[in-house]
Design a protein around this motif. Structure first.
Motif, short mmCIF file in Angstrom:
data_model
loop_
_atom_site.label_atom_id
_atom_site.label_comp_id
_atom_site.label_asym_id
_atom_site.label_seq_id
_atom_site.Cartn_x
_atom_site.Cartn_y
_atom_site.Cartn_z
N GLY A 1 37.21 -25.74 -1.81
CA GLY A 1 36.88 -27.16 -1.85
C GLY A 1 36.85 -27.83 -0.48
O GLY A 1 36.63 -29.05 -0.40
N PHE A 2 37.06 -27.08 0.58
CA PHE A 2 36.98 -27.69 1.91
C PHE A 2 35.51 -27.90 2.28
O PHE A 2 34.65 -27.10 1.93
N ALA B 1 34.46 -3.98 7.42
CA ALA B 1 35.43 -3.59 6.39
C ALA B 1 36.37 -4.74 6.04
O ALA B 1 36.71 -4.96 4.88
N MET B 2 36.79 -5.49 7.05
CA MET B 2 37.85 -6.49 6.86
C MET B 2 37.33 -7.90 6.55
O MET B 2 38.13 -8.82 6.38
N ALA B 3 36.00 -8.08 6.48
CA ALA B 3 35.48 -9.44 6.35
C ALA B 3 36.01 -10.19 5.11
O ALA B 3 36.55 -11.29 5.26
N PRO B 4 35.90 -9.62 3.90
CA PRO B 4 36.35 -10.41 2.75
C PRO B 4 37.83 -10.77 2.81
O PRO B 4 38.19 -11.93 2.57
N GLY C 1 34.12 -19.21 6.30
CA GLY C 1 33.42 -20.41 5.81
C GLY C 1 33.27 -20.38 4.31
O GLY C 1 33.54 -21.38 3.62
N TYR C 2 32.90 -19.23 3.77
CA TYR C 2 32.69 -19.12 2.33
C TYR C 2 34.00 -19.33 1.56
O TYR C 2 34.06 -20.13 0.62
N TYR C 3 35.07 -18.61 1.97
CA TYR C 3 36.31 -18.71 1.20
C TYR C 3 36.95 -20.09 1.33
O TYR C 3 37.58 -20.58 0.40
N GLY D 1 27.85 -19.79 0.06
CA GLY D 1 28.55 -20.89 0.72
C GLY D 1 27.74 -22.18 0.65
O GLY D 1 28.27 -23.25 0.37
N GLN D 2 26.42 -22.05 0.88
CA GLN D 2 25.57 -23.25 0.84
C GLN D 2 25.58 -23.89 -0.54
O GLN D 2 25.55 -25.11 -0.67
N ARG D 3 25.64 -23.05 -1.59
CA ARG D 3 25.71 -23.61 -2.93
C ARG D 3 26.98 -24.44 -3.13
O ARG D 3 27.06 -25.31 -3.98
#
Lengths: 393, 96
Positions: free
Chosen positions: A27-28, A361-364, A20-22, A160-162
């Motif tokens: 811009g999505f 470990a793999m989240a980002p 969601g953040y990335y 993400g909210q920002r």
């Protein structure tokens, strides 16, 4: 009521929030929904490791190394502390057979660029004075690191909210269909219809249940792990610890040693992990249980086996108190690799899940790769090993 | 008021009233969720002391009746227990 977005992410654990953040960063317009509460799934019932040493050379190790590099600077990007620490890690070696297997494994990891070595008994004692004398040597990597999963999730939510991301817990997807314009219409448990161009399933161990709403079968199943949490104590060694016996069982099953309680070991899938959290508690793991389904229960047999194991490896720990015994579900896949990418034959449906024990470990890197696929920066032909594949569970 | 906000609600993890209220303002509505969000209740007493206080804060802030607030998930051991209690054979390390 109807809501609109570009991407609907189903699953608000560390993977869904990273996706969601990335995506928001590109811009999505993103909405994240989760049937449960903040941290109530696997992201809140796991250890906190970014462990590189356990990864087999290949795509998994490469991505883990890339993910670690992202974690080093993620706190600046998200604007909050993530509890990131680089304590290093050691895998304890008990005999010559284990040593031979680990020497080969370590040299293959080194050729992939991982900073890891085998150290002798003396260095092992120096770094880990309380480990039992029976261990003859150990691996050592200064790169093994850790983060606080709850802080990472909060960081992704706030950042993400920002950027306009919306996160709703206690809202489950109930049905899903496409409208005439080819957009997904997802009915949720709050009576809302969410209309979205794309849907991302990142529901971890529960992904296949969500997949059912889209008439797909995702080969991800829950593999239960039980962990013990100790009271806060000062560090008793320089690094976090694992034992080679478990790695050897995986790499060379023919060498697996026959134990006194072999059937118990097999059923519980007992392996040793010993990590100190940013807050000073030790997490003692863990089991890998295939037959538990979604029963989020702990049992006395595991408590006893985990206690016996840690007392055997680090005798000093006999004097330390357990304050909690927890269970969680690793989202496991048949080939041990995560599933990431567009689902074949279902336009606008993506899966980012199945990280088993590597979700933290793999989240980002998972969220980043997904956003690269969405923007076309990354062609999925470079990720053949990860894109949704037909597997027999 | 400033003192009130700094009042410790969870003594084990040193979580203040302000942090609990912030968690509720950020959408947490249950004891389990506040625990995961703030660490209140993750300490040595495993929320035996603070969970009633937090339940009251939730009730006051959200208007939810106290008796509808679900207790935190309980996990063994019910109080801190030394590891050697669970590993009788581990006591004699040489023979185990």
């Amino acid at each position: 009521m109807k809501r609109y977005c570009d991407s609907l992410v189903i699953g608000g654990g560390i993977i869904g929030l990273s996706c969601g953040y990335y995506l928001s960063r590109e811009g999505f317009k993103v909405q994240v929904i989760d049937s449960m509460e903040f941290g109530s799934g696997s992201s809140g019932a796991c250890d906190d490791m970014i462990l590189l040493q356990s990864k087999k050379p290949g795509v998994v190790l490469e991505l883990a190394m890339e993910s670690l590099e992202m974690y080093r600077f993620l706190h600046m990007e998200l604007g909050c502390d993530l509890g990131f620490k680089q304590m290093g890690g050691m895998i304890l070696i008990e005999n010559q057979e284990e040593l031979a297997v680990m020497e080969e494994f370590v040299s293959s990891q080194r050729s992939c660029g991982l900073n890891v070595d085998i150290v002798d008994r003396e260095e092992l004692r120096r770094r880990q004075p309380h480990v039992s004398d029976r261990f003859i040597s150990s691996t050592y990597s200064p790169d093994d690191s850790q983060v606080d999963p709850f802080l990472v999730m909060k960081g992704f939510i706030n950042a993400g909210q920002r950027l306009g991301m919306e996160v709703r817990y206690r809202e489950a997807a109930v049905t899903a269909e496409k409208n005439g314009a080819g957009r997904w219409q997802v009915l949720t448990s709050t009576g809302c219809i969410v209309e979205a161009e794309n849907v991302v399933i990142s529901a971890g161990a529960w992904s296949n249940i969500v997949g059912g709403l889209f008439d797909i079968s995702i080969p991800i199943f829950p593999r239960r792990g039980q962990l013990l949490i100790t009271e806060k104590i000062p560090p008793i060694g320089e690094t976090n610890l694992w034992s080679a016996s478990y790695m050897v069982t995986k790499l060379r099953p023919d060498l697996a040693k026959v134990r006194e309680n072999q059937s118990e070991y097999n059923e519980l899938g007992l392996g040793f992990s010993f990590t100190r959290t940013a807050h000073g508690n030790y997490l003692i793991g863990s089991t890998r249980e295939e037959q538990a389904g979604f029963k989020k229960l702990v049992d006395y047999r595991a408590l006893e086996a985990l206690s016996r194991q840690v007392a055997h490896i680090i005798p000093l720990m006999r004097h330390v108190h357990i304050i909690r015994h927890i269970a969680g579900f690793r989202p496991a896949t048949p080939d041990g690799k995560m599933i990431l990418g567009p689902w074949p034959g279902k336009e606008g449906l993506y899966v980012a899940s199945g990280h088993e024990g590597d979700g933290i470990a793999m989240a980002p890197i998972t969220g980043k790769l997904l956003s690269d696929i969405f923007t076309g920066r990354k062609s999925i032909t470079n990720m053949k090993e990860l894109i949704p594949r037909c597997m027999v569970v | 008021m400033e003192n009130e906000q700094n009042r410790l609600i969870c003594r084990c993890e040193e979580i203040t009233l302000e942090e609990i209220i912030q968690a509720i303002d950020n959408g947490c509505t249950s004891l389990n969720e506040i625990k995961r969000y703030t660490r209140a209740g993750m300490g040595l007493c495993q929320s035996r002391v603070c969970s009633r206080l937090i339940a009251r804060i939730i009730a006051e802030k959200t208007g939810k009746p106290l008796d509808e607030i679900v207790p935190v998930t309980a996990r063994p051991p019910s109080r801190p227990v030394r590891i050697d209690i669970f590993s009788p054979r581990g006591c004699n390390v040489k023979n185990s």
